[in-house]
Motif scaffolding. Structure first.
Motif: not given
Length: 243
Positions: A21-42
């Protein structure tokens, strides 16, 4: 304005619930970095975003249009949402110029002269104007990855996804790729980056998303996530990686 929106995204592999149930919004001209442990679904999240993997439930919207609707061709979506992988996926028998030109000819149906001109501009943009006629075997890992970035940029994507783009590189070549990505961020490219390069995330990201067990645990500015995390799981992860 929102460029990319993921809403209630779900993905299963058999009995393994990868995205919850992932919800994520990315605005125009924005840089979003996703971090987390390996195997977490990134990585699965990125692949669902440009439909390399079909979500089992939820919506992926690009400029407000639901692109995982069955009526929309996945190939069109992948032109709009470009992706740079851990591996470079270059054609070894083609030069850097030909690798970048190929998609313009076959997918965008551009005339060859215009396609080659566009490819040259993108290779120069990533600092490879002097390597147009080099084959992948003649390039370092960092240079090959920059060719892959130029190839993605040549399609004029609305959003560019990076799936741990430096993880396969020798340490001496990581910086040159991160510098190109940093310049793209400054130029206003909308980017979602999965990375273990925390210094890059701190310097470049507008927002950090901490991901674990298929869910977004916490998100905020780099200062909030790295210096003042609010969730105990985030504190534990950040405490280990920033030692």
């Amino acid at each position: 304005m929102t460029a990319l929106s993921v809403q209630a995204l779900e993905k299963w592999y058999g009995s393994l619930h990868v995205l919850r149930g992932v919800d994520l919004d990315v605005e125009k001209r924005q840089t979003v970095c996703i971090i987390g442990p390996s195997g977490s679904g990134k990585s699965t999240l990125l692949r669902c975003t440009n439909l390399l993997v079909a979500p089992d439930a939820g919506k992926v919207l690009l400029d407000g249009v639901q692109v995982n609707d069955p009526s929309i061709r996945p190939e069109w979506v992948r032109q709009q949402v470009g992706m740079v992988f851990q591996s470079f996926h270059l054609f070894t028998h083609l030069t850097a110029l030909r690798n970048v030109t190929l998609g313009l000819l076959r997918v965008k149906k551009m005339e060859r002269t215009a396609a080659e001109s566009k490819a040259v501009r993108e290779l120069e943009r990533v600092g490879l104007g002097d390597k147009l006629h080099a084959y992948p075997a003649q390039l370092s890992g960092g240079q090959q990855q920059r060719v892959a970035i130029a190839r993605a940029l040549a399609m004029d994507p609305k959003v560019l996804l990076f799936d741990e783009p430096t993880s396969a590189l020798d340490p001496e070549f990581i910086r040159e790729v991160l510098d190109v990505m940093g310049q793209l961020a400054q130029d206003g490219m909308t980017m979602v980056v999965v990375s273990h390069e925390m210094s890059f995330a701190r310097e470049v990201a507008d927002r950090i998303v901490f991901f674990d067990q298929g869910q977004i645990v916490e998100q905020g500015t780099p200062e909030e996530i790295f210096d003042r995390p609010g969730h105990e799981r985030t504190k534990s992860f950040v405490g280990k990686i920033l030692r």
